[in-house]
Scaffold this active site. Structure first.
Site, PDB file in Angstrom:
ATOM      1  N   GLY B 691      -3.287  -0.169  -1.411  1.00  0.00           N
ATOM      2  CA  GLY B 691      -2.463   1.006  -1.720  1.00  0.00           C
ATOM      3  C   GLY B 691      -1.797   0.791  -3.061  1.00  0.00           C
ATOM      4  O   GLY B 691      -1.613  -0.349  -3.501  1.00  0.00           O
ATOM      5  N   GLU B 694       3.371   2.663  -3.870  1.00  0.00           N
ATOM      6  CA  GLU B 694       4.676   2.002  -3.987  1.00  0.00           C
ATOM      7  C   GLU B 694       4.626   0.861  -4.983  1.00  0.00           C
ATOM      8  O   GLU B 694       5.611   0.552  -5.645  1.00  0.00           O
ATOM      9  CB  GLU B 694       5.134   1.538  -2.605  1.00  0.00           C
ATOM     10  CG  GLU B 694       5.305   2.745  -1.680  1.00  0.00           C
ATOM     11  CD  GLU B 694       5.919   2.441  -0.338  1.00  0.00           C
ATOM     12  OE1 GLU B 694       5.846   1.282   0.112  1.00  0.00           O
ATOM     13  OE2 GLU B 694       6.478   3.374   0.270  1.00  0.00           O
TER      14      GLU B 694
END
Lengths: 316, 734
Positions: B691, B694
């Protein structure tokens, strides 16, 4: 927002009379500040007189070589006017330093002069605020006051006048032209236009109830290098922590007015004599009697340093 | 599908669709105003009434009197909901304070009433007519004060302090050491779309069109709060205008819309107004962090300690700002702990990269300070302390860890060599210019995720899952995944998201959404491929899906044929074994910033930013880049301006609108660049992805703070780095 009635005025005198005779009536021009305040019930007019049909939207040259700016000339039109850009650069720069393109398209000259403080306690109707509700106290004193005033404030109110355009207007010795409810016109020097809060912070200007601004006049240009240095936490679309408007002549003499520090655009003509000696010589006179809070004491230093930056910019 | 051994070759590796920078498939709906958001569900809810939320005017106390007579009589008013009229309500598992307060008040702007009227304006005007008297009680509002004597926090049965080796001894004898305290303020999510819900009852079943990141969590919390069976709750959230963690859970809009609709006997829609969002909803809690680092003269860390304090309402949790320090750098002697004070401010909770975002803002300044003390380049210092294993459990390797590559390739790209090691050396007119670097780090989390995939006789592949797209590009990467797996073009894939009637996904949070939700779609597609193969009598092991056809040996059928009139449907979930325990799965970045500080006014302006990310397979470089530049922008906000100002007398966030709570504008962000290193992580999922949403934020704030220090020579350890904090130390006025 409280329910309100609405009408459109067809002449300045009629508009002034209508607001004077109607209980709790207000003018609305661009509405960029008033509508927000009405949604939050900070302003609760029962009746709005819309003045946008009054055609006070021209910029004309005056007989003595200045400019007469109609009350409802938009900020965008005023800032981009070729005469303003050439002869009153500080005004153009101050305007484009404020708000956003969309707001400047809608905001008017008169309305901008009358925009209200951005004190966060004024904006929160749960908090005590003498400006919003006379006699209720001031929650900002002793609270979060980083953005608030350091001079000209009182025990009743430490809010600032938040705008940019008026700082330049003050520097340029503009005059505010009005019509009163009885139809009489008057001209108010901008130095006398804004009132310090004292014990009546809800009274912000010299206007009497119903008095309508019809124009702002600028005296003939005084030359010099025009600077507007606005300091804020982000690069755009924020109110000033401190802004410095200055006109500096070749010999180092000039004028300076400061925004973001007081209930009105702050100018002390007596301090300007020291301009050739630099910011450190001017600032003590400019800020004599300042009473900053713990949160905003940095503004004293920042005024001096921003003025120093402006003077360097003026030298090119 | 159980994923418990590292992925081998699979159809995703074809990369015909996955890994391509295709445009968002939902982009045209958003740019044409046809993507329905929660407050605008005219398409499915006719004639809704409008609810307006009344928030508590005090932070702590009790309502002593409430007079609603004038409000009830006001034009258009249908009903008013209060805690008294609503009757007993439960509290969701993910909520700390009640969503409908009264008579007890837990925090400022806690919802205490909902006025329902024919129009929004009528509801708002009537809300102002409610007269409420409060008996105010003393509250705890000053974090620094409340942290003194606050208890250590321990996570679910774990010891409150992590200790490896002997930190005190090693730190005591270290030849070079740092002991510094850093603070980060409370932050607001300040997403574009306010919290909003349109509620509609059919008998005892309620449908909530809302804006939510985690559908299944929230469905459960609605049921628990309203005291009704889960089966009677449907949540629908196909489009979310930003969440950043603020919409992980249900908020007052959801419950009040449901209660208002019940009371009014017709659909009701509720949105929180912007000035109410800051105190009514959650925020990222402020932290006070002490970091101690000891190192040898060779630059090797021998001792590292990170202790953080934060506050929350009773029953709340800490900001886990120390978590990255347990994994990021080597060092034999280690210590971390967290203290949690009780404060009566609004509820603290997750905001984008909770823990790491504020934790790295502190740790990565500390690393910069240590590098300077050691006389080392900050990149060389980080490289010297790289670790390929979990420093607390050396038997656990990182599945992939390219932090050194991120830093070194970034340094080349950014022109790091031009940085002066000595601060305040580079001038550009009145501006002092400097460069800063920081490491970015955020874990990759495995979460079960399910999907249903249907093939119809027209060859259309329809994916349904309760996964959400919070502006991240989920629709698109799911379509890419299904296209890759089923051998069809993207325009043959329909993606349906955000409906609790769909299979339960991982949801959007913790940057786990992309990898897990696509892996769930992968699992369902594998099952559908098997069903197709079986129907056609193929041996599923040697079947290929390409160009809208399914082939085995020299036999080939169009998918339309394979589907038949009835079509085929398959549903499955990705479920994880213990690869996440065997390996430490994390994402890494190098963040580089050039910043300028006005030598007189102290104004700070970012000049350029670069992020180099190593985060597994990048499913769509375009949407991934958008995620990272958005996160970098949020990092700029945290570094330079975002700060919920606490009034410690009255207990509320004072600057509760977007004029007072500043976030960056375009002019603050002149130039951003993002590089992704080639990486696949076979331990993460069949997608081999992790991912980035963030990671892009983690470390940015410190890189900016370090660039400011390198420019000005003034070290600020209290975020945000606003000009008032360094003004007095800048060069004197000439």
């Amino acid at each position: 927002m409280k329910p309100f009635s609405y009408a459109r005025a067809t002449s300045p005198a009629e508009a002034a009379a209508a607001v004077a005779r109607t209980p709790n009536a207000k003018f609305i021009a661009g509405g960029t500040n008033l509508l927000d305040l009405m949604k939050l019930q900070i302003e609760t007019p029962a009746h709005l007189i819309d003045v946008q049909d009054l055609k006070l939207d021209r910029i004309e040259e005056t007989k003595d070589g200045g400019l007469r700016i109609g009350a409802f000339v938009s900020n965008s039109d005023l800032a981009s006017d070729a005469r303003v850009r050439r002869d009153y650069g500080v005004l153009s720069r101050a305007i484009v330093a404020g708000a956003s393109g969309q707001l400047r398209n809608k905001a008017t000259t008169a309305g901008n002069l009358l925009q209200r403080t951005r004190c966060p306690y004024f904006y929160d109707t749960n908090q005590a605020c003498n400006k919003r509700k006379p006699g209720s106290g001031c929650a900002a004193i002793g609270g979060f006051s980083r953005q608030l005033g350091i001079i000209g404030t009182s025990d009743a109110c430490i809010a600032t006048y938040p705008g940019d355009m008026a700082v330049a207007m003050r520097l340029l010795d503009a005059t505010v032209e009005t019509v009163r409810p009885d139809g009489a016109a008057r001209a108010i020097p901008i130095a006398d236009f804004y009132k310090l809060p004292g014990s009546t912070p809800h009274i912000e200007t010299a206007l009497v109830p119903g008095e309508l601004i019809t124009a702002v006049t600028l005296p003939k240009p005084i030359g010099g290098t025009h600077i507007y240095h606005k300091v804020r936490d982000r690069a755009s679309y924020a109110f000033a922590l401190v802004s410095v408007a200055a006109i500096v002549q070749r010999d180092g003499s000039g004028r300076v007015a400061v925004g973001g520090i007081a209930p009105k655009p702050w100018r002390v003509e007596a301090a300007e004599a020291a301009l050739p000696q630099g910011a450190a010589a001017v600032t003590p006179k400019l800020l004599a009697g300042a009473k900053p809070t713990h949160d905003n004491a940095f503004k004293v230093t920042l005024v001096e340093r921003t003025l120093a930056a402006a003077l360097i910019e003026a030298k090119g | 599908m159980k994923f418990d051994t590292p992925a081998g070759q699979n159809p995703i590796d074809q990369l015909k669709h996955v890994g391509k920078p295709i445009d968002r498939i939902d982009g045209k709906f958003k740019t044409t105003g046809t993507a329905p958001y929660a407050y605008e569900r005219h398409d499915v809810v006719a004639n809704p009434a409008y609810g307006y939320v009344v928030g508590a005017a005090v932070a702590k106390g009790r309502i002593s009197r409430i007079d609603m007579a004038a409000a009830k009589a006001a034009p258009g008013v249908l009903t008013i909901v209060t805690a008294e009229s609503a009757g007993p309500l439960g509290k969701g598992n993910f909520n700390t304070a009640k969503l409908l307060g009264g008579p007890e008040i837990d925090h400022y702007h806690q919802a205490i009433a909902l006025v329902v009227a024919e129009t929004f304006e009528q509801a708002r005007a009537a809300a102002a007519l409610i007269v409420i008297d409060y008996a105010r009680t003393a509250g705890r509002f000053d974090l620094a004060k409340e942290l003194k004597g606050a208890p250590l926090h321990s996570e679910k049965g774990k010891p409150p302090v992590t200790k490896i080796g002997d930190f005190d001894a090693a730190f005591g004898t270290a030849p070079v050491k740092l002991d510094a305290t850093y603070t980060t303020p409370d932050h607001s999510h300040a997403m574009m779309e306010p919290h909003a819900t349109t509620a509609k009852w059919d008998g005892d079943k309620v449908t909530l069109y809302t804006s939510n990141q985690m559908i299944a969590w929230s469905k459960g919390d609605v049921a628990k709060t309203l005291g009704i069976p889960k089966d009677n709750v449907r949540l629908v959230s196909p489009y979310v205008g930003g969440g950043f963690g603020g919409k992980l859970f249900i908020r007052a809009d959801v419950i009040l819309a449901a209660l208002g609709a019940k009371a009014a006997g017709r659909p009701v829609k509720v949105t929180l107004t912007r000035p109410m969002m800051f105190n009514n909803t959650t925020h990222r809690p402020a932290t006070i962090q002490r970091i101690r680092i000891g190192a040898g003269r060779d630059g090797k860390i021998t001792a590292i300690a990170h202790e953080s304090g934060s506050g929350d309402l009773p029953g709340g949790g800490p900001e886990t700002a120390v978590s990255q320090t347990r994994l990021l750098y080597a060092g034999a002697n280690r210590l971390t702990s967290m203290r949690l004070a009780v404060v009566d401010l609004p509820e603290g909770n997750a905001m984008r990269a909770p823990g790491e975002a504020p934790g790295l803002m502190a740790l990565e300044i500390a690393m910069d300070e240590m590098a300077e003390k050691l006389g080392m380049d900050p990149i060389a210092f980080r490289v010297a302390n790289d670790t390929q294993v979990d420093p607390e459990k050396p038997e656990r390797r990182f599945s992939q860890r390219q932090l050194v590559q991120c830093l070194e390739q970034g340094a080349d790209r950014f022109g790091w060599k031009q940085r002066s090691a000595k601060p305040a050396q580079r001038r550009d007119g009145q501006w002092l210019v400097g460069m800063g670097v920081a490491a970015g780090f955020r874990n990759s989390m495995a979460m079960k995720s399910a999907a249903r995939v249907a093939l119809d006789k027209k060859g259309i592949v329809t994916v349904s899952t309760d996964m959400t797209d919070i502006g991240t590009g989920t629709y698109t990467i799911i379509a890419q995944t299904a296209a890759e797996m089923m051998g069809v073009d993207i325009d043959k894939v329909v993606v349906q998201l955000g409906d609790s009637d769909h299979p339960v996904s991982a949801g959007s949070g913790g940057q786990w959404g992309a990898n897990n939700s696509t892996a769930g779609v992968y699992a369902a597609c594998v099952k559908l491929r098997e069903a197709i193969a079986q129907k056609l009598g193929f041996n599923s092991a040697d079947v290929t899906f390409a160009d809208g056809k399914v082939r085995s040996g020299n036999r080939s059928f169009a998918l339309t044929e394979a589907a038949g009139d009835a079509g085929l449907v398959a549903e499955d979930a990705i479920e994880y074994g213990d690869l996440g325990k065997t390996y430490q799965q994390s994402t890494f970045a190098g963040h580089f910033v050039e910043a300028a500080v006005h030598s007189l006014t102290g104004e700070v302006r970012i000049r350029r930013m670069l992020a180099v990310c190593a985060a597994g397979r990048i499913l769509n470089p375009k949407s991934a880049r958008s995620q990272v530049i958005g996160a970098m922008t949020m990092g700029a906000g945290a570094a330079l301006m975002e700060d919920l100002a606490v009034d410690t007398r009255f207990g509320f966030f004072v600057n509760h609108d977007l004029a007072g709570y500043e976030v960056p504008v375009h002019a603050d962000i002149p130039h951003q660049e993002v590089m992704f290193l080639d990486e696949v992580d076979p331990t993460s999922s069949p997608m081999k992805a992790k991912g980035v949403g963030e990671l892009g934020l983690c470390g940015v704030g410190a890189a900016i703070a370090n660039a400011i220090y390198n420019a000005s020579g003034v070290r600020v350890r209290e975020y945000p780095v606003t000009l008032d904090k360094h003004l007095a130390h800048l060069p004197p006025v000439a």
